[in-house]
Design an enzyme around this catalytic site. Structure first.
Site, PDB file in Angstrom:
ATOM      1  N   ARG A   1       0.866  -1.171   0.000  1.00  0.00           N
ATOM      2  CA  ARG A   1       0.000   0.000   0.000  1.00  0.00           C
ATOM      3  C   ARG A   1       0.910   1.230   0.000  1.00  0.00           C
ATOM      4  O   ARG A   1       2.048   1.170   0.480  1.00  0.00           O
ATOM      5  CB  ARG A   1      -0.894   0.026   1.241  1.00  0.00           C
ATOM      6  CG  ARG A   1      -1.822  -1.183   1.389  1.00  0.00           C
ATOM      7  CD  ARG A   1      -2.635  -1.073   2.672  1.00  0.00           C
ATOM      8  NE  ARG A   1      -3.573  -2.182   2.825  1.00  0.00           N
ATOM      9  CZ  ARG A   1      -3.313  -3.291   3.508  1.00  0.00           C
ATOM     10  NH1 ARG A   1      -2.133  -3.422   4.111  1.00  0.00           N
ATOM     11  NH2 ARG A   1      -4.207  -4.253   3.610  1.00  0.00           N
TER      12      ARG A   1
ATOM     13  N   HIS B   1      -1.984   2.344  -5.965  1.00  0.00           N
ATOM     14  CA  HIS B   1      -2.721   1.111  -5.695  1.00  0.00           C
ATOM     15  C   HIS B   1      -2.799   0.218  -6.930  1.00  0.00           C
ATOM     16  O   HIS B   1      -2.973  -0.999  -6.807  1.00  0.00           O
ATOM     17  CB  HIS B   1      -4.125   1.443  -5.190  1.00  0.00           C
ATOM     18  CG  HIS B   1      -4.578   0.547  -4.081  1.00  0.00           C
ATOM     19  ND1 HIS B   1      -3.960   0.503  -2.838  1.00  0.00           N
ATOM     20  CD2 HIS B   1      -5.578  -0.373  -4.017  1.00  0.00           C
ATOM     21  CE1 HIS B   1      -4.566  -0.384  -2.070  1.00  0.00           C
ATOM     22  NE2 HIS B   1      -5.545  -0.926  -2.762  1.00  0.00           N
TER      23      HIS B   1
ATOM     24  N   ARG C   1      -0.225  -2.327  -6.780  1.00  0.00           N
ATOM     25  CA  ARG C   1      -0.614  -3.398  -5.846  1.00  0.00           C
ATOM     26  C   ARG C   1      -1.568  -4.381  -6.529  1.00  0.00           C
ATOM     27  O   ARG C   1      -1.413  -5.598  -6.402  1.00  0.00           O
ATOM     28  CB  ARG C   1      -1.254  -2.763  -4.609  1.00  0.00           C
ATOM     29  CG  ARG C   1      -1.703  -3.729  -3.527  1.00  0.00           C
ATOM     30  CD  ARG C   1      -2.070  -2.913  -2.291  1.00  0.00           C
ATOM     31  NE  ARG C   1      -2.910  -3.616  -1.351  1.00  0.00           N
ATOM     32  CZ  ARG C   1      -2.455  -4.407  -0.376  1.00  0.00           C
ATOM     33  NH1 ARG C   1      -1.157  -4.620  -0.256  1.00  0.00           N
ATOM     34  NH2 ARG C   1      -3.283  -4.986   0.477  1.00  0.00           N
TER      35      ARG C   1
END
Length: 303
Positions: A148, A244, A247
């Site tokens: 994150r 993000h 991710r």
């Protein structure tokens, strides 16, 4: 008595659940909504007195105020957490929220970068400049570990175990997890620390922070967004890309390659496997190939 219950609920969320201040305030606002509803109804009751139909009426009232389905679901989650606290403290012997149904939410699949797009984005970094070497290490780490953005900017030198290819990450709720880190990211970090960070005048209190700006402070979340935004524009990638996204891409590429979903859950730091399962929907062709290769019914159909 409700203010007393709210005070105890706050302590429960802080000490028992180890939630962030932001999450705690959200739960308490949801409880405020419940007490506001009871006032509107002219009811002076305690938590132990409420029944399922009371909570159903409350959820209907929240919906009538224009709350979205996701907001309604979050409110219900807050009420359920409150009744867990009530049961622990013997405030109530029954949990009327058990059968309270949350609205079914449509799960939006996130944008994901292909490996080629990530390579194209990284290729836009000017590594002849000190901030370029930092950004190269920053994004290599982000993608290699699936962090994150808050975990990335808070990453410390003392959390790096590069000799054994692991990073210790402090995630949501101060929960720690150990995440493997790839060779490219390791080389990038070592190069940044040895040739760029060593020449930075580090501000007091930031001595252990890995990624620093030119003034010796840790990078802000906004700064990471801006770095990525500029690179996306240069690479002419027509997708909504944020930290993000890296991710999501990390998890999707693992699942596509056949990684165990529990292992992906552990690396991402997801509390529930259902959160990780969204990545199984991102590559239907991969699932189709898996069925054809391993499921007996499909294998029998092959010539």
């Amino acid at each position: 008595m409700w203010p007393h219950y709210k005070k105890g609920f706050r302590s429960y969320l802080q000490l028992e659940r180890s939630l962030s201040p932001h999450s705690i305030e959200a739960y308490l606002r949801d409880l405020d909504k419940l007490t506001a509803y009871l006032e509107v109804q002219g009811r002076s009751v305690q938590p132990a007195d409420l029944q399922l139909f009371d909570l159903q009426g409350f959820v209907k009232w929240v919906a009538g105020l224009g709350a979205t389905q996701s907001t309604q679901a979050r409110v219900i989650s807050g009420i359920r957490a409150f009744y867990k606290y009530c049961l622990l403290e013997d405030i109530s012997r029954n949990d009327p929220s058990t059968l309270l149904e949350a609205p079914k939410l449509k799960r939006k699949l996130p944008d994901v970068l292909s490996v080629a797009e990530i390579d194209a984005l990284l290729a836009q970094i000017d590594r002849s400049k000190p901030e370029g070497e930092r950004n190269w290490a920053l994004l290599q780490t982000l993608y290699s570990c699936g962090l994150r953005v808050s975990e990335l900017v808070g990453l410390r030198l003392s959390q790096l175990y590069l000799d054994v290819e692991y990073v210790r990450v402090i995630g949501k709720g101060n929960k720690e997890r150990i995440v493997p880190i790839g060779g490219e990211a390791i080389r990038a970090i070592k190069n940044y620390v040895s040739h760029v960070r060593v020449h930075t005048t580090v501000q007091k209190g930031e001595e252990d922070i890995l990624f620093l700006n030119r003034r010796g402070h840790r990078l802000s979340r906004v700064m990471v967004f801006l770095i990525i935004k500029e690179l996306v524009q240069k690479a002419q990638i027509n997708k909504t890309v944020s930290p993000h996204t890296f991710r999501h891409s990390f998890a999707t590429h693992l699942v596509e390659a056949g990684a165990d979903l529990r292992a992906v859950q552990e690396m991402l730091g997801h509390e529930s496997i259902t959160t990780t399962e969204i990545y199984t929907h991102l590559d239907r062709e991969f699932l189709r190939r898996t069925l054809h290769e391993f499921h007996p019914a499909f294998r029998r159909a092959l010539p």
